[in-house]
Design an enzyme around this catalytic site. Structure first.
Site, PDB file in Angstrom:
ATOM      1  N   THR A  22      38.413  35.774  50.604  1.00  0.00           N
ATOM      2  CA  THR A  22      37.968  34.792  49.811  1.00  0.00           C
ATOM      3  C   THR A  22      37.690  33.526  50.987  1.00  0.00           C
ATOM      4  OG1 THR A  22      39.344  35.259  47.940  1.00  0.00           O
ATOM      5  CG2 THR A  22      38.900  32.837  48.407  1.00  0.00           C
TER       6      THR A  22
ATOM      7  N   GLY B  60      32.928  31.046  35.171  1.00  0.00           N
ATOM      8  CA  GLY B  60      32.218  30.585  33.893  1.00  0.00           C
ATOM      9  C   GLY B  60      31.989  31.622  32.965  1.00  0.00           C
TER      10      GLY B  60
ATOM     11  N   ARG C 266      37.319  25.562  40.949  1.00  0.00           N
ATOM     12  CA  ARG C 266      38.676  24.730  41.385  1.00  0.00           C
ATOM     13  C   ARG C 266      38.730  24.419  42.595  1.00  0.00           C
ATOM     14  NH1 ARG C 266      42.619  27.188  37.883  1.00  0.00           N
ATOM     15  NH2 ARG C 266      44.206  27.497  39.337  1.00  0.00           N
TER      16      ARG C 266
ATOM     17  N   GLY D  72      37.823  35.286  35.134  1.00  0.00           N
ATOM     18  CA  GLY D  72      39.064  34.892  35.360  1.00  0.00           C
ATOM     19  C   GLY D  72      39.893  34.683  34.476  1.00  0.00           C
TER      20      GLY D  72
ATOM     21  N   HIS E  17      34.898  29.626  42.590  1.00  0.00           N
ATOM     22  CA  HIS E  17      36.133  29.749  42.479  1.00  0.00           C
ATOM     23  C   HIS E  17      36.641  29.032  41.076  1.00  0.00           C
ATOM     24  CE1 HIS E  17      39.799  30.405  45.156  1.00  0.00           C
ATOM     25  NE2 HIS E  17      40.447  30.212  44.461  1.00  0.00           N
TER      26      HIS E  17
ATOM     27  N   LYS F 234      33.931  36.432  49.315  1.00  0.00           N
ATOM     28  CA  LYS F 234      33.776  35.841  47.862  1.00  0.00           C
ATOM     29  C   LYS F 234      34.083  34.582  48.261  1.00  0.00           C
ATOM     30  CE  LYS F 234      37.246  35.194  43.879  1.00  0.00           C
ATOM     31  NZ  LYS F 234      37.801  34.135  43.809  1.00  0.00           N
TER      32      LYS F 234
ATOM     33  N   PRO G 197      40.391  37.897  41.309  1.00  0.00           N
ATOM     34  CA  PRO G 197      41.802  37.774  41.737  1.00  0.00           C
ATOM     35  C   PRO G 197      42.277  36.541  41.133  1.00  0.00           C
ATOM     36  CG  PRO G 197      39.910  37.528  43.452  1.00  0.00           C
ATOM     37  CD  PRO G 197      39.318  38.014  42.374  1.00  0.00           C
TER      38      PRO G 197
ATOM     39  N   ARG H  73      32.127  34.087  30.116  1.00  0.00           N
ATOM     40  CA  ARG H  73      33.063  33.954  28.760  1.00  0.00           C
ATOM     41  C   ARG H  73      32.444  35.031  27.752  1.00  0.00           C
ATOM     42  NH1 ARG H  73      35.442  31.873  32.401  1.00  0.00           N
ATOM     43  NH2 ARG H  73      36.240  29.959  32.320  1.00  0.00           N
TER      44      ARG H  73
HETATM   45  C1  LIG Z   1      44.924  30.593  37.870  1.00  0.00           C
HETATM   46  C2  LIG Z   1      43.701  30.869  38.809  1.00  0.00           C
HETATM   47  C3  LIG Z   1      44.081  31.408  40.073  1.00  0.00           C
HETATM   48  C4  LIG Z   1      43.213  31.989  41.021  1.00  0.00           C
HETATM   49  N1  LIG Z   1      43.768  32.463  42.327  1.00  0.00           N
HETATM   50  C5  LIG Z   1      42.638  32.700  43.083  1.00  0.00           C
HETATM   51  C6  LIG Z   1      43.162  33.469  44.107  1.00  0.00           C
HETATM   52  O1  LIG Z   1      44.561  33.494  44.588  1.00  0.00           O
HETATM   53  N2  LIG Z   1      42.271  33.951  45.167  1.00  0.00           N
HETATM   54  C7  LIG Z   1      40.706  33.795  44.842  1.00  0.00           C
HETATM   55  O2  LIG Z   1      40.243  34.218  45.621  1.00  0.00           O
HETATM   56  N3  LIG Z   1      40.505  33.263  43.732  1.00  0.00           N
HETATM   57  C8  LIG Z   1      41.414  32.890  42.668  1.00  0.00           C
HETATM   58  N4  LIG Z   1      41.083  32.159  41.505  1.00  0.00           N
HETATM   59  C9  LIG Z   1      39.537  32.011  41.275  1.00  0.00           C
HETATM   60  C10 LIG Z   1      39.166  33.448  40.706  1.00  0.00           C
HETATM   61  O3  LIG Z   1      39.207  34.579  41.419  1.00  0.00           O
HETATM   62  C11 LIG Z   1      37.738  33.421  40.047  1.00  0.00           C
HETATM   63  O4  LIG Z   1      36.860  33.121  41.169  1.00  0.00           O
HETATM   64  C12 LIG Z   1      37.629  32.293  38.864  1.00  0.00           C
HETATM   65  O5  LIG Z   1      38.685  32.274  38.179  1.00  0.00           O
HETATM   66  C13 LIG Z   1      36.273  32.630  37.997  1.00  0.00           C
HETATM   67  O6  LIG Z   1      36.085  31.911  37.178  1.00  0.00           O
HETATM   68  P1  LIG Z   1      36.541  31.645  35.639  1.00  0.00           P
HETATM   69  O7  LIG Z   1      38.186  31.659  35.660  1.00  0.00           O
HETATM   70  O8  LIG Z   1      35.695  30.588  35.111  1.00  0.00           O
HETATM   71  O9  LIG Z   1      36.279  33.080  35.120  1.00  0.00           O
HETATM   72  C14 LIG Z   1      41.908  31.854  40.743  1.00  0.00           C
HETATM   73  C15 LIG Z   1      41.584  31.376  39.468  1.00  0.00           C
HETATM   74  C16 LIG Z   1      42.392  30.830  38.511  1.00  0.00           C
HETATM   75  C17 LIG Z   1      42.003  30.498  37.279  1.00  0.00           C
END
Ligand SMILES: Cc1cc2nc3c(=O)[nH]c(=O)nc-3n(C[C@H](O)[C@H](O)[C@H](O)COP(=O)(O)O)c2cc1C
Length: 421
Positions: free
Chosen positions: A212, A351, A321, A372, A318, A294, A134, A353
């Site tokens: 989450t 992570g 983030r 993501g 996340h 999550k 998500p 890829r």
């Molecule tokens: C732009 C962006 C927005 C995200 N928004 C959410 C969110 O609304 N809810 C959530 O549970 N995770 C959110 N995530 C985290 C992703 O669900 C996921 O855990 C993460 O992107 C996985 O890591 P990766 O980007 O390295 O693949 C977000 C990630 C990104 C990059």
């Protein structure tokens, strides 16, 4: 324990929360283009190709080709939203570096004709064990946002998990996907708000709610914040394009729901985003959907989740983030798999890829992997076709690794195929 509507709290906290995920930007003059590009250049370390950008998804060699195009296609603010980590961004590096702790042990001379990547998680059939994590406000990356992603998930037959902070409605996404999606709930500790989100997803036919649980503080997304002017977190030193994407109506669904319940979304305290196990119990007892947590990062919490009757886990930081300095998710996976001991499915993200990354996680006991940023790079670069392109590449890489490893189907990917280095 009761969970009533709470009095209002810190306006600034919620502002930061909303900014932290479904991005809400507004216009302000003005940093120089050079300054903005420098900020963007510092974003996630990547393997973007040096040289010409691809002009169609078919030219992509790996998912980083999409990242390079996304970086060019998006405004600096939107790219920073996509790429940002927190603090020193050690977590971004750690998530990739963690894979270096494991090596694969291929078996030879195994007949892998009729390779089968299908699997099933919590009753949902997956054409391969790669799902779309998500992500809030995907309309920041392409006008069709989550709908374009849903169309791509349909053509590639992949599981999509929709964020509460979606830029498109759940109904639009389900229509585009042609079947139900898993619904990610990010809720304040306000039971009517939580209940409404759950009902909404149940009525739409979502089989699984993904709660989450790491929205508990507001890690400093320095890259993104640097683009904001001092004093007002809603303002970004960029250009008028922001206001055109983020009109007043386009606040996250959480904001809309809070408003519907008479709360000023800008006045809700960040404390309210701190859930606890009692709240998880209440959700579990209330919803007819399966419940996945999550954001689990320790075996202690994984064991508690099983005790509390949760149906599945997504190990996640996340995408680095929310908080810095956590261990990479792939390194935590073995201890969590051991604690869970097959009682519920364990998924993982952050992570991932490459096909080898996916294979490593499965060998260490994950049921499936979520990605993501890679599909969001594809979305930003080429819309639906870009998402399809990114998914196809990771899946093709995964199939290639399966062949090399001598594993004809997902069930045969076991711990025998991986060792610590
Ligand atoms: C732009 C962006 C927005 C995200 N928004 C959410 C969110 O609304 N809810 C959530 O549970 N995770 C959110 N995530 C985290 C992703 O669900 C996921 O855990 C993460 O992107 C996985 O890591 P990766 O980007 O390295 O693949 C977000 C990630 C990104 C990059």
């Amino acid at each position: 324990m009761r969970y009533d509507l709470q009095p209002v709290g810190s306006r600034r906290s919620l502002l930061r929360f909303l900014l932290g995920s479904p991005l809400l930007l507004a216009a302000r003059p003005m940093a120089s283009t050079q300054e903005l590009l420098e900020v963007v250049a510092q974003c996630e370390p990547d393997l973007s190709p040096v040289g010409e950008l691809i002009t169609s998804p078919k030219e992509a060699i790996n998912v980083f080709d999409f990242q390079a195009v996304a970086k060019q296609a998006l405004s600096p603010g939107h790219y920073a939203y996509l790429a940002t980590g927190v603090d020193h961004e050690r977590g971004l590096h750690a998530n990739r570096a963690g894979f270096g702790r494991f090596a694969l042990r291929p078996r030879r001379l195994v007949d892998v004709t009729g390779l089968d990547t299908t699997t099933k998680v919590l009753g949902t059939k997956l054409s391969c064990p790669i799902a779309l994590a998500p992500a809030g406000m995907q309309t920041a990356f392409h006008p069709d946002g989550e709908v374009a992603v849903a169309r791509a998930a349909k053509t590639t037959d992949q599981l999509q998990i929709l964020s509460t902070g979606s830029g498109k409605s759940l109904d639009e996404v389900i229509n585009a996907r042609g079947e139900s999606v898993w619904y990610m709930v990010a809720t304040p500790r306000l039971w009517p708000v939580t209940r409404l989100q759950l009902l909404h997803a149940e009525e739409a036919g979502c089989p699984v709610a993904v709660l989450t649980i790491d929205y508990v503080g507001f890690g400093s997304q320095d890259r993104l914040r640097r683009l904001r002017g001092p004093g007002d977190p809603f303002r970004i030193r960029e250009n008028k394009e922001c206001r055109s994407c983020h009109g007043a109506s386009e606040i996250s669904q959480i904001g809309r729901i809070l408003t519907a319940f008479g709360h000023d979304p800008l006045e809700v305290a960040s404390d309210l985003f701190t859930l606890d196990w009692d709240y998880v119990d209440r959700i579990r007892d209330t919803t007819s959907m399966k419940l996945v947590l999550k954001g689990i990062l320790t075996h202690e919490d994984a064991s508690l989740a099983v005790e509390h009757g949760v149906d599945g886990l997504i190990i996640s930081n996340h995408g680095a983030r929310q908080m810095d300095n956590s261990i990479s998710t792939i390194e935590i996976l073995p201890e969590i798999v051991s604690a869970v001991d097959g009682r519920i499915p364990v998924m993982i993200d952050s992570g991932f890829r490459r096909g080898t990354d996916v294979f490593t996680a499965l060998a260490l006991g994950a049921s499936a992997v979520c990605i993501g940023r890679p599909y969001l790079w594809g979305l930003a670069a080429f819309g639906q076709a870009g998402v399809e392109g990114a998914l196809t590449i990771i899946r093709r890489e995964f199939e290639t690794v399966m062949r090399h490893m001598g594993t004809r189907d997902v069930a045969s990917i076991t711990a025998d195929f991986v060792q610590s280095t």
